[in-house]
Write an enzyme that holds these catalytic residues in place. Structure first.
Site, PDB file in Angstrom:
ATOM      1  N   CYS A  36       6.245 112.677  59.778  1.00  0.00           N
ATOM      2  CA  CYS A  36       6.191 112.589  58.315  1.00  0.00           C
ATOM      3  C   CYS A  36       4.901 113.217  57.806  1.00  0.00           C
ATOM      4  CB  CYS A  36       6.287 111.141  57.845  1.00  0.00           C
ATOM      5  SG  CYS A  36       4.837 110.147  58.263  1.00  0.00           S
TER       6      CYS A  36
ATOM      7  N   CYS B 288       1.855 110.958  58.213  1.00  0.00           N
ATOM      8  CA  CYS B 288       1.390 110.912  59.605  1.00  0.00           C
ATOM      9  C   CYS B 288       0.632 112.194  59.951  1.00  0.00           C
ATOM     10  CB  CYS B 288       2.574 110.755  60.555  1.00  0.00           C
ATOM     11  SG  CYS B 288       3.635 109.347  60.160  1.00  0.00           S
TER      12      CYS B 288
ATOM     13  N   ASP C 206       2.032 143.033  29.090  1.00  0.00           N
ATOM     14  CA  ASP C 206       1.513 144.382  28.918  1.00  0.00           C
ATOM     15  C   ASP C 206       2.713 145.257  28.533  1.00  0.00           C
ATOM     16  OD1 ASP C 206      -0.132 146.721  29.203  1.00  0.00           O
ATOM     17  OD2 ASP C 206       0.785 147.031  31.163  1.00  0.00           O
TER      18      ASP C 206
END
Length: 697
Positions: free
Chosen positions: A11, A14, A390
């Site tokens: 996980c 962890c 632009d």
């Protein structure tokens, strides 16, 4: 620094804790564990055996070099093993429950314990180690809950908790692996081998050994190994890996090609211009991998919250166990309720509420040829309300284009113009030639070509002298009221004027403009629909040209005659009003891109575009910008929903403690239900419903 592939990361929380432990080792202060891509980055000087020992404590390990290319098989194997253990646990649990009354009590207890051990032994061992270290995380909570449940004789519920937690871990890993697989599919675009031509011989080499100026042979269906230029052959090439566009692009001698693109038919010989590590594809894949690991503000908050959340839950559980019995409550039942609170406190669903959604969003955009350099930029994109563009090369193609033709002596006009401009490389000359070529007129070779500074050129065509250039090159005697009116009309419309005349007559006029991209108008409309409130243009071009483009594409506003520092000033004004993105070419607009809340660069794989902006539109057009914003908004919405579900289900479960209705299996189901929902909802982002580009009709 050395980089290793990992397997068995259970996980995100962890992984963070493992990283902190490794950082305490000598030479480990800069160590990183990239959970999303299962990678470990450590100093070359670190004691690797100590690192492996830390990883092993959490069931993770470093893949050996010969396993590296097949690490997905190991992940699959680990998942299959866990699923088998869960199945065996469930079978033992069912046997114990069905035959509980017909067998000795100790035998049922053994079956329950065996079932719990099969699916929960890894969690239990890690939890015990953490308990002795006074380190409180998910495994610690589950271990305390299991010990407590078995301690008060709740064998059936304790085993069910172990099985359900095992299922929860399996589903959590399955969700993350699905997100990783989608990223791996993207990374598979990288070519592995190349056919190099040396001394007339074909030699197959790894792409890493390619050198600049090597000539490679690319057969039909093969990937082009790195950026280069076609030196022989003609074919269509699929550039989807770079640009996200599935339509093939024709390539012939002298044209550039990207590494990772696929040769559709025929055979191409390509001269390599960049080693693979410097190629556009390598940079894209590297940035996409890095992007997975950048933490958004939301993720950073969740990680900080999780550090305090677990101890807080343990405190709440202690209060539930101890306080009610002082007021007459039954010690056993409230101790049981406290154990259930511990299980509710597992922050699994909360921690994965963001990472899977972020990876899915980055992957979806990368598939579409939109390179988002990090989760923080993806989150920011979902909040954008103003987009500043632009003009040249962004809303327009950046190439002169004949938009208006006024001819007084049509055939002579086109012959004179085409004959004079045929050998010129000037951009305006190329625009004129494209227009002349449409009419299929035979041209003459010009003679006595003379440049007239500030005006244009004059040359003899078929023995007669003609002039081509701006208004100043026309003999004053050749201009009557009608011609002057036509000249004024073209100039007022913002066109660049190119006139063709002889000594006494004006033969015709070209009105030249920077061609507006065909998708620009539709893109602006789709941006408004996607939630953008303001779309403006910032350009150094003059007022009339800017106004013409702004009106044509449907912009909210425009500002013309701006120098680069003035663009920065305008962006500063805009970001004080709303979240603002600047879209430019990645070179001339670098200062404005840097100042904006989000810099978005146009650039078909160009180095400058990739390096300058936070987001790069690899197609070199605006077509998928609305889609990118929609995906970002969806990711943000999914993360908010996930957090609400994760915390909401836990809150409901905790409220059940008030009437004393919370049980261990309801507690684990609330956490598992939240994890399943969060994972499935996050993975829906990968479903591609509207990735097509916006095109004009």
């Amino acid at each position: 620094m050395a980089e290793y592939r990992l397997q068995g990361l259970s996980c995100a929380n962890c992984a963070r804790e493992l990283e902190e432990e490794i950082q305490k080792l000598n030479h480990g202060e800069n160590a990183k564990i990239l959970f999303n891509s299962s990678k470990l980055i450590v100093s070359d000087d670190i004691a690797l055996n100590k690192v492996e020992k830390i990883l092993a404590g959490d069931g993770a390990s470093i893949l050996k070099r010969d396993e590296d290319a097949h690490d997905h098989n190991h992940d699959h194997g680990a998942g299959s093993k866990l699923l088998f253990l869960i199945g065996a646990s469930a079978l033992l649990y069912i046997l114990a429950m069905v035959f509980e009354k017909s067998m000795p009590g100790w035998m049922a207890v053994v079956l329950y314990l065996a079932g719990a051990a099969l699916s929960g032994y890894a969690t239990f061992l890690k939890g015990l180690k953490n308990l002795f270290k006074l380190k409180f995380n998910i495994d610690t909570l589950m271990t305390i809950a299991l010990i407590g449940a078995f301690g008060i004789g709740e064998w059936k519920e304790g085993t069910l908790v172990a099985i359900l937690f095992g299922i929860n871990e399996y589903l959590e890993g399955l969700g993350m692996n699905k997100a990783r697989k989608s990223m791996e599919t993207l990374l598979d675009a990288a070519p592995k081998k190349a056919i190099v031509l040396k001394g007339g011989q074909e030699k197959v080499l790894p792409v890493g050994e390619l050198k600049t100026d090597d000539i490679v042979l690319v057969k039909s269906g093969q990937k082009i190994p790195s950026d280069g230029v076609v030196v022989e052959g003609r074919s269509s090439v699929n550039e989807a890996a770079i640009t996200g566009e599935s339509m093939p692009v024709d390539k012939m001698t002298g044209e550039p090609v990207f590494g990772g693109s696929i040769n559709n038919e025929g055979v191409l010989k390509v001269r390599i211009t960049k080693s693979y590590d410097d190629s556009s594809l390598a940079k894209i894949l590297h940035l996409v991998e890095e992007a997975q690991e950048t933490k958004t503000p939301t993720e950073q908050f969740i990680n900080k919250f999780a550090k305090y959340y677990t101890p807080l839950i343990m405190g709440v559980a202690a209060v539930v166990m101890v306080v009610p019995p002082f007021f007459g409550g039954d010690w056993g039942s409230w101790f049981y309720q406290g154990l259930a609170v511990l299980i509710v406190g597992c922050p699994c669903a909360l921690i994965i509420s963001s990472p899977i959604a972020i990876i899915s969003g980055i992957t979806r955009n990368a598939r579409n040829g939109i390179l988002v350099k990090g989760g923080v930029f993806l989150e920011q994109l979902g909040h954008i309300e103003t987009v500043a563009f632009d003009k040249t090369g962004t809303l327009t193609k950046g190439e002169p284009h004949v938009e208006k033709v006024i001819s007084y002596y049509k055939e002579e006009f086109l012959i004179a113009a085409g004959s004079i401009e045929r050998s010129s490389s000037h951009p305006l000359a190329k625009a004129v030639m494209k227009e002349v070529e449409k009419h299929g007129i035979s041209l003459e070779e010009p003679a006595d070509i003379t440049t007239i500074p500030g005006q244009g050129v004059e040359a003899a065509v078929s023995g007669k002298l003609y002039r081509l250039g701006n208004e100043a090159i026309i003999p004053s005697a050749a201009i009557d009221e009608k011609i002057q009116a036509d000249i004024d009309q073209l100039k007022n419309a913002g066109y660049t004027l190119v006139a063709v005349s002889d000594d006494s007559r004006v033969l015709g006029l070209f009105g030249i403009a920077d061609e507006i991209r065909p998708e620009s108008k539709a893109v602006i409309q789709h941006l408004y629909k996607a939630g953008v409130k303001k779309a403006i243009m910032l350009t150094g071009d003059h007022e009339k040209t800017a106004k013409k483009v702004a009106e044509a594409v449907g912009l909210t506003d425009f500002h013309a005659n701006l120098l680069p520092d003035q663009k920065v000033e305008k962006i500063n004004d805009l970001i004080h009003e709303r979240k603002t993105a600047m879209v430019g070419d990645g070179i001339n607009d670098a200062p404005a891109l840097a100042v904006a809340d989000l810099g978005i660069a146009m650039g078909k794989g160009t180095d400058s575009a990739i390096e300058t902006a936070d987001i790069v539109l690899m197609q070199d057009h605006l077509g998928k910008l609305p889609s990118a914003i929609k995906i970002a908004k969806r990711v943000n919405a999914v993360i908010k929903l996930n957090i609400s579900l994760a915390l909401g289900l836990k809150l409901i479960a905790l409220l059940l403690t008030i009437p004393g209705l919370l049980t261990l299996w309801i507690a684990i189901l609330s956490d598992m239900g939240a994890t399943i929902l969060v994972t499935l909802i996050s993975l829906t982002i990968l479903i591609d419903k509207s990735s097509a580009s916006v095109h004009s009709n």
